[in-house]
Design an enzyme around this catalytic site. Structure first.
Site, PDB file in Angstrom:
ATOM      1  N   CYS A   1      43.317  42.749  40.697  1.00  0.00           N
ATOM      2  CA  CYS A   1      45.320  42.949  41.105  1.00  0.00           C
ATOM      3  C   CYS A   1      45.201  43.415  42.434  1.00  0.00           C
ATOM      4  O   CYS A   1      44.298  42.126  43.696  1.00  0.00           O
ATOM      5  CB  CYS A   1      44.363  44.621  41.272  1.00  0.00           C
ATOM      6  SG  CYS A   1      43.634  45.351  41.887  1.00  0.00           S
TER       7      CYS A   1
ATOM      8  N   GLU B   1      35.983  45.571  40.287  1.00  0.00           N
ATOM      9  CA  GLU B   1      35.483  44.189  41.714  1.00  0.00           C
ATOM     10  C   GLU B   1      35.020  44.602  42.951  1.00  0.00           C
ATOM     11  O   GLU B   1      34.008  44.524  43.968  1.00  0.00           O
ATOM     12  CB  GLU B   1      37.130  43.260  42.382  1.00  0.00           C
ATOM     13  CG  GLU B   1      37.646  42.306  40.389  1.00  0.00           C
ATOM     14  CD  GLU B   1      38.441  43.112  40.063  1.00  0.00           C
ATOM     15  OE1 GLU B   1      38.459  44.925  39.653  1.00  0.00           O
ATOM     16  OE2 GLU B   1      39.254  42.676  39.579  1.00  0.00           O
TER      17      GLU B   1
HETATM   18 ZN   LIG Z   1      41.934  45.690  41.331  1.00  0.00          ZN
END
Ligand SMILES: [Zn+2]
Length: 143
Positions: A78, A50
């Site tokens: 995350c 990402e």
């Molecule tokens: Zn991450």
């Protein structure tokens, strides 16, 4: 998500956990950038799919604000990536598999939709979830 899955396969080839991401422009179809995990490949603890895709998309647009854009990723972001998604001002986050151990977009935390933050992207989860999770299961089984 198919494109993100292709990116995830590239990550695994480099010895990284197979997670792939794509940033779509405000029109919802133009691919601005792609990324896959390169933590092992680059020795960089922040090189999640990402983050790399967001950086490349911003570089392409010439500005840090990714207003109107959509980030598609194979695994639930995350905490670091959820933070980066809020900071980038993307409008939408689409993810495949849930991450019950470290997910920050609905599982363990919900950073992206935290009402205390001034920007909250829309979240769509479960897109091709089985395929996304399958890549991860296969990767860890082979280790
Ligand atoms: Zn991450």
């Amino acid at each position: 998500m198919r494109l993100a899955l292709d990116e995830a396969v590239l990550a695994a080839r480099g010895g990284d956990v197979p997670v792939g991401a794509v940033v779509l422009a405000a029109d919802g179809t133009t691919v601005l950038a792609t990324g896959h995990n390169e933590r092992e490949a680059g020795g960089d603890p922040t090189a999640h799919a990402e983050v790399l895709a967001l950086r490349r998309a911003a570089a392409k647009l010439g500005e840090w604000r990714l207003t109107g854009c959509t980030l598609v990723v194979t695994l639930e972001p995350c905490t670091m990536c959820a933070g980066a998604l809020v900071q980038s001002r993307v409008d939408r986050v689409v993810y495949g598999a849930r991450d019950d151990k470290a997910g920050a977009a609905g599982s363990l935390w919900d950073v992206v939709r935290d009402r205390r933050l001034n920007h909250r992207p829309e979240v769509i989860e479960g897109v091709l979830a089985d395929e996304c999770a399958g890549l991860l299961t296969e990767f860890f089984r082979s280790r």
